[in-house]
Design a protein around this motif. Structure first.
Motif, PDB file in Angstrom:
ATOM      1  N   ARG A   1     -40.605 -39.133  22.967  1.00 49.08           N
ATOM      2  CA  ARG A   1     -39.427 -39.248  23.831  1.00 49.08           C
ATOM      3  C   ARG A   1     -38.684 -37.910  23.841  1.00 49.08           C
ATOM      4  O   ARG A   1     -38.716 -37.155  22.871  1.00 49.08           O
TER       5      ARG A   1
ATOM      6  N   LEU B   1     -48.906 -55.078  16.800  1.00 46.37           N
ATOM      7  CA  LEU B   1     -47.866 -55.564  17.695  1.00 46.37           C
ATOM      8  C   LEU B   1     -48.309 -56.807  18.443  1.00 46.37           C
ATOM      9  O   LEU B   1     -47.556 -57.777  18.577  1.00 46.37           O
TER      10      LEU B   1
ATOM     11  N   LYS C   1     -36.780 -42.721  27.778  1.00 48.21           N
ATOM     12  CA  LYS C   1     -37.678 -43.804  27.371  1.00 48.21           C
ATOM     13  C   LYS C   1     -38.926 -43.237  26.711  1.00 48.21           C
ATOM     14  O   LYS C   1     -39.435 -42.183  27.096  1.00 48.21           O
ATOM     15  N   CYS C   2     -39.433 -43.945  25.701  1.00 52.25           N
ATOM     16  CA  CYS C   2     -40.629 -43.505  24.981  1.00 52.25           C
ATOM     17  C   CYS C   2     -41.831 -43.526  25.919  1.00 52.25           C
ATOM     18  O   CYS C   2     -41.948 -44.388  26.796  1.00 52.25           O
ATOM     19  N   SER C   3     -42.734 -42.578  25.730  1.00 48.93           N
ATOM     20  CA  SER C   3     -43.896 -42.459  26.613  1.00 48.93           C
ATOM     21  C   SER C   3     -44.923 -43.557  26.388  1.00 48.93           C
ATOM     22  O   SER C   3     -45.793 -43.772  27.231  1.00 48.93           O
ATOM     23  N   SER C   4     -44.866 -44.275  25.270  1.00 46.26           N
ATOM     24  CA  SER C   4     -45.831 -45.343  24.977  1.00 46.26           C
ATOM     25  C   SER C   4     -45.133 -46.463  24.204  1.00 46.26           C
ATOM     26  O   SER C   4     -44.297 -46.185  23.345  1.00 46.26           O
ATOM     27  N   PRO C   5     -45.482 -47.732  24.487  1.00 50.78           N
ATOM     28  CA  PRO C   5     -44.857 -48.838  23.765  1.00 50.78           C
ATOM     29  C   PRO C   5     -45.372 -48.997  22.340  1.00 50.78           C
ATOM     30  O   PRO C   5     -44.756 -49.682  21.535  1.00 50.78           O
ATOM     31  N   CYS C   6     -46.531 -48.411  22.008  1.00 47.41           N
ATOM     32  CA  CYS C   6     -47.107 -48.525  20.663  1.00 47.41           C
ATOM     33  C   CYS C   6     -48.134 -47.418  20.457  1.00 47.41           C
ATOM     34  O   CYS C   6     -48.394 -46.626  21.365  1.00 47.41           O
TER      35      CYS C   6
ATOM     36  N   CYS D   1     -42.091 -41.600  18.691  1.00 45.68           N
ATOM     37  CA  CYS D   1     -41.460 -42.908  18.784  1.00 45.68           C
ATOM     38  C   CYS D   1     -42.529 -43.983  18.909  1.00 45.68           C
ATOM     39  O   CYS D   1     -43.697 -43.692  19.234  1.00 45.68           O
ATOM     40  N   ASN D   2     -42.153 -45.245  18.621  1.00 41.71           N
ATOM     41  CA  ASN D   2     -43.052 -46.411  18.709  1.00 41.71           C
ATOM     42  C   ASN D   2     -44.362 -46.141  17.971  1.00 41.71           C
ATOM     43  O   ASN D   2     -45.454 -46.161  18.544  1.00 41.71           O
TER      44      ASN D   2
ATOM     45  N   CYS E   1     -50.733 -50.930  18.229  1.00 42.99           N
ATOM     46  CA  CYS E   1     -50.709 -51.929  19.300  1.00 42.99           C
ATOM     47  C   CYS E   1     -51.345 -53.241  18.836  1.00 42.99           C
ATOM     48  O   CYS E   1     -50.940 -54.324  19.262  1.00 42.99           O
TER      49      CYS E   1
ATOM     50  N   ASP F   1     -46.917 -60.559  18.078  1.00 42.62           N
ATOM     51  CA  ASP F   1     -46.422 -61.294  19.237  1.00 42.62           C
ATOM     52  C   ASP F   1     -47.073 -62.661  19.341  1.00 42.62           C
ATOM     53  O   ASP F   1     -46.428 -63.662  19.668  1.00 42.62           O
TER      54      ASP F   1
END
Length: 263
Positions: A160, A205, A150-155, A197-198, A202, A209
């Motif tokens: 990874r 994003l 899993k990537c270490s941060s969502p944004c 990644c990602n 933020c 959303d």
């Protein structure tokens, strides 16, 4: 002691036990026990043969009727003829085999092989089986990469990772690939073990959303209003229809009321 030996003078009997008594029809290959007891000091297996073992009663293999127990200081010799290993493809299945780097040396019955000279691989099998050699199956090395974690941060950019290791395999399908030192795969380009990644912001994003959520709410609101409108129109139409039916089905005419006068 054999019956014929009872007829010999004592000194001749002693000499017969002190000298090797090798039979004329000894085997020229494999392994066998000597037919008669021989002196432990002067006896042996003869030219071209090696002593693999010795026993007063052939380790129970020779029956007492054919081979009576040996006198003190005498024994039976287990003789084997050394041979060069023949080529086979059966050594890989044997646990009792000798590893010579590029090939295995074994006995065809998977018993322990014995070598007299490791350079020429001249040896024998105590069981009488053939000595054999097999070239090792070709070994191949390659990098094996596992799944991404899993990537270490969502944004705003994260990292990874995945496991990458060097594994070996051989042509023998009964043996699965196995881990080896990474240096064995040095001639190949190693797959990356980590990557970014990602990378999206933020802020972008969150706004995306929010837009998605607002557009989703507006869509539901419009759908709800349309549904309410359709229900209202249907209700008005149904009420008008009922009212119309009542008007057209009611009896029509004049109603006369006669009053009787009282005098």
């Amino acid at each position: 002691m054999l019956p014929s030996q009872l007829l010999l003078p004592p000194f001749l009997l002693l000499i017969s036990h002190l000298t090797p008594a090798v039979s004329d029809d000894l085997s020229s290959y494999g392994c066998f026990w000597t037919e008669s007891c021989q002196s432990k000091w002067l006896g042996g297996c003869g030219a071209g043969l090696v002593v693999a073992d010795q026993s007063e009663n052939c380790n129970g293999i020779c029956g007492e009727s054919s081979y009576p127990p040996c006198l003190p200081f005498h024994t039976h010799f287990h003789c084997c003829k050394p041979e060069s290993p023949r080529v086979t493809n059966r050594c890989s299945r044997c646990e009792n085999k000798l590893d010579f780097g590029v090939e295995y040396v074994c006995c065809t019955d998977c018993s322990d092989p014995y070598l007299i000279d490791k350079t020429t691989k001249l040896g024998f099998c105590r069981t009488g089986a053939e000595l054999a050699a097999q070239v090792k199956p070709r070994e191949v090395f390659k990098w094996v990469a596992g799944p991404w974690m899993k990537c270490s941060s969502p944004c705003d950019g994260g990292v990874r990772y995945r496991d990458v290791g060097c594994y070996g395999s051989i042509d023998d399908s009964s043996i699965k690939h196995y881990p080896v030192d990474d240096s064995r795969c040095a001639y190949q380009e190693m797959p990356v073990r980590q990557e970014p990644c990602n990378l999206q912001s933020c802020g972008d994003l969150n706004s995306s959303d929010s837009t998605d959520k607002s557009s989703g709410i507006s869509g539901w609101l419009i759908a709800l209003l349309v549904l309410i409108g359709l229900v209202a129109i249907g209700g008005v139409g149904f009420a008008g229809y009922i009212y119309y039916k009542r008007r057209t089905s009611a009896p029509s005419g004049f109603v006369y009321i006669m009053l009787e006068g009282y005098s």
